[in-house]
Design an enzyme around this catalytic site. Sequence first.
Site, short mmCIF file in Angstrom:
data_model
loop_
_atom_site.label_atom_id
_atom_site.label_comp_id
_atom_site.label_asym_id
_atom_site.label_seq_id
_atom_site.Cartn_x
_atom_site.Cartn_y
_atom_site.Cartn_z
N LYS A 11 0.30 -1.15 0.07
CA LYS A 11 -0.03 0.08 0.02
C LYS A 11 1.18 1.14 -0.24
O LYS A 11 2.25 1.24 0.23
CB LYS A 11 -0.64 -0.05 1.09
CG LYS A 11 -2.16 -1.24 1.18
CD LYS A 11 -2.96 -0.83 2.54
CE LYS A 11 -3.84 -2.05 2.34
NZ LYS A 11 -5.08 -2.10 3.64
N TYR A 51 -12.84 -2.72 -3.63
CA TYR A 51 -13.36 -2.30 -2.66
C TYR A 51 -14.63 -2.49 -2.18
O TYR A 51 -15.44 -1.93 -1.08
CB TYR A 51 -12.93 -0.83 -1.32
CG TYR A 51 -11.01 -1.20 -1.34
CD1 TYR A 51 -10.88 -2.52 -0.40
CD2 TYR A 51 -9.97 -1.07 -1.38
CE1 TYR A 51 -9.60 -2.46 0.09
CE2 TYR A 51 -8.41 -1.43 -1.43
CZ TYR A 51 -8.71 -2.29 0.13
OH TYR A 51 -7.19 -2.21 0.12
N PHE A 59 -15.62 3.77 6.75
CA PHE A 59 -14.48 4.02 6.34
C PHE A 59 -13.82 4.01 4.73
O PHE A 59 -12.79 3.98 4.07
CB PHE A 59 -13.02 2.99 7.03
CG PHE A 59 -13.34 1.36 6.52
CD1 PHE A 59 -12.93 0.88 5.61
CD2 PHE A 59 -14.23 0.70 8.04
CE1 PHE A 59 -12.84 -0.55 5.67
CE2 PHE A 59 -14.45 -0.52 7.75
CZ PHE A 59 -13.96 -1.41 6.62
N ARG A 87 -1.85 -14.54 4.54
CA ARG A 87 -2.49 -13.46 6.18
C ARG A 87 -1.40 -14.05 7.29
O ARG A 87 -1.45 -13.06 8.17
CB ARG A 87 -3.91 -14.04 5.84
CG ARG A 87 -4.46 -13.86 5.11
CD ARG A 87 -6.52 -13.99 5.02
NE ARG A 87 -6.78 -14.11 5.93
CZ ARG A 87 -7.66 -12.21 5.87
NH1 ARG A 87 -6.91 -11.98 4.79
NH2 ARG A 87 -7.93 -11.95 6.74
N THR A 93 -5.60 -7.36 10.59
CA THR A 93 -5.99 -5.93 10.07
C THR A 93 -4.80 -4.48 10.50
O THR A 93 -4.90 -4.10 10.20
CB THR A 93 -7.05 -5.75 9.30
OG1 THR A 93 -7.51 -6.76 9.07
CG2 THR A 93 -7.65 -3.94 9.08
N ARG A 104 2.64 -6.31 9.58
CA ARG A 104 1.49 -4.90 10.04
C ARG A 104 2.19 -4.43 11.53
O ARG A 104 1.83 -2.62 11.70
CB ARG A 104 0.04 -5.73 9.59
CG ARG A 104 -0.24 -5.15 8.57
CD ARG A 104 -1.76 -6.16 8.54
NE ARG A 104 -2.64 -5.78 6.73
CZ ARG A 104 -3.82 -6.27 6.38
NH1 ARG A 104 -3.72 -7.12 7.13
NH2 ARG A 104 -4.06 -5.93 5.38
N ASN A 114 -1.98 0.40 6.96
CA ASN A 114 -1.44 -0.76 7.06
C ASN A 114 -0.93 -1.62 6.24
O ASN A 114 -0.71 -2.41 6.67
CB ASN A 114 -2.57 -1.88 7.39
CG ASN A 114 -3.45 -2.46 7.15
OD1 ASN A 114 -3.82 -1.79 5.30
ND2 ASN A 114 -4.38 -3.43 7.36
N HIS A 117 -2.26 -6.02 1.80
CA HIS A 117 -3.36 -5.91 1.50
C HIS A 117 -3.45 -7.54 0.79
O HIS A 117 -2.26 -7.61 0.24
CB HIS A 117 -4.70 -5.44 0.87
CG HIS A 117 -5.27 -6.28 0.19
ND1 HIS A 117 -6.68 -6.62 0.53
CD2 HIS A 117 -5.63 -7.01 -0.95
CE1 HIS A 117 -7.36 -7.03 -0.19
NE2 HIS A 117 -6.77 -7.69 -0.88
N GLU A 128 -9.09 -10.82 -7.51
CA GLU A 128 -8.72 -10.12 -7.12
C GLU A 128 -7.75 -9.79 -7.79
O GLU A 128 -6.80 -9.10 -8.81
CB GLU A 128 -8.19 -9.77 -5.70
CG GLU A 128 -9.93 -9.28 -4.77
CD GLU A 128 -9.07 -9.42 -3.21
OE1 GLU A 128 -10.26 -8.93 -2.54
OE2 GLU A 128 -8.08 -9.58 -2.75
P1 CMP Z 1 -7.66 -4.26 4.23
O1 CMP Z 1 -6.83 -5.67 4.04
O2 CMP Z 1 -6.82 -4.20 2.62
O3 CMP Z 1 -8.89 -4.28 3.42
C1 CMP Z 1 -9.89 -3.52 3.98
C2 CMP Z 1 -9.26 -2.33 4.44
O4 CMP Z 1 -9.90 -0.57 5.00
C3 CMP Z 1 -8.23 -2.84 5.46
O5 CMP Z 1 -6.72 -3.89 5.06
C4 CMP Z 1 -7.97 -1.61 5.69
O6 CMP Z 1 -6.57 -0.76 5.49
C5 CMP Z 1 -8.88 -0.31 5.69
N1 CMP Z 1 -9.52 -0.44 7.22
C6 CMP Z 1 -9.82 1.19 7.74
N2 CMP Z 1 -10.33 1.14 8.78
C7 CMP Z 1 -10.66 -0.41 9.17
C8 CMP Z 1 -11.82 -0.44 10.49
N3 CMP Z 1 -11.94 0.07 11.00
N4 CMP Z 1 -11.95 -1.54 9.70
C9 CMP Z 1 -11.09 -2.56 9.12
N5 CMP Z 1 -10.72 -1.96 7.71
C10 CMP Z 1 -10.82 -1.24 8.00
#
Ligand code: CMP
Length: 140
Positions: A11, A51, A59, A87, A93, A104, A114, A117, A128
């Site tokens: 990212k 997304y 968010f 993962r 996350t 992370r 973070n 992805h 994806e």
């Molecule tokens: P990702 O795995 O890319 O999938 C969705 C993304 O939303 C997640 O990682 C985070 O970067 C982002 N995100 C921001 N806020 C939240 C939240 N409160 N809960 C989960 N994902 C979030």
Amino acid sequence: MAMQRTLSIIKPDATRRNLTGEINARFEKAGLRIVAQRRIQLSRAQAEAFYAVHKERPFYNDLCNFMTSGPVVVQALEGEDAIAQNRKVMGATNPAEAEAGTIRKDFAESIEANSVHGSDAPETAAQEIAFFFAGVDIVG
Ligand code: CMP
């Protein structure tokens, strides 16, 4: 364990800090092979479409802003049980909940920024990967 492929994104917070190589080394040390990779600037439309599953989440707008704030590296990773393995290497996350030694925990700035992805299931991995790569782009 079956051989799988998963979609990974490095990212904007990570590309900004020049962490692509360090993150890729974590994948390779974990037995994941980078079988496709491209550094791109996501358009707003691409970020929103990628997304779309989070469209109703509070968010979503900030996430799309963040994902278009700088370059990302999109990649297909291949390996035994690659979705779960990736993962594990990424960690939770929310970096505050991520285990020591995960990407992370070590690199993420926040739950939004973070660093990486990764796909969460075989169906989403297939979707994806196809979002960013044609079959000929992937060389295993
Ligand atoms: P990702 O795995 O890319 O999938 C969705 C993304 O939303 C997640 O990682 C985070 O970067 C982002 N995100 C921001 N806020 C939240 C939240 N409160 N809960 C989960 N994902 C979030």
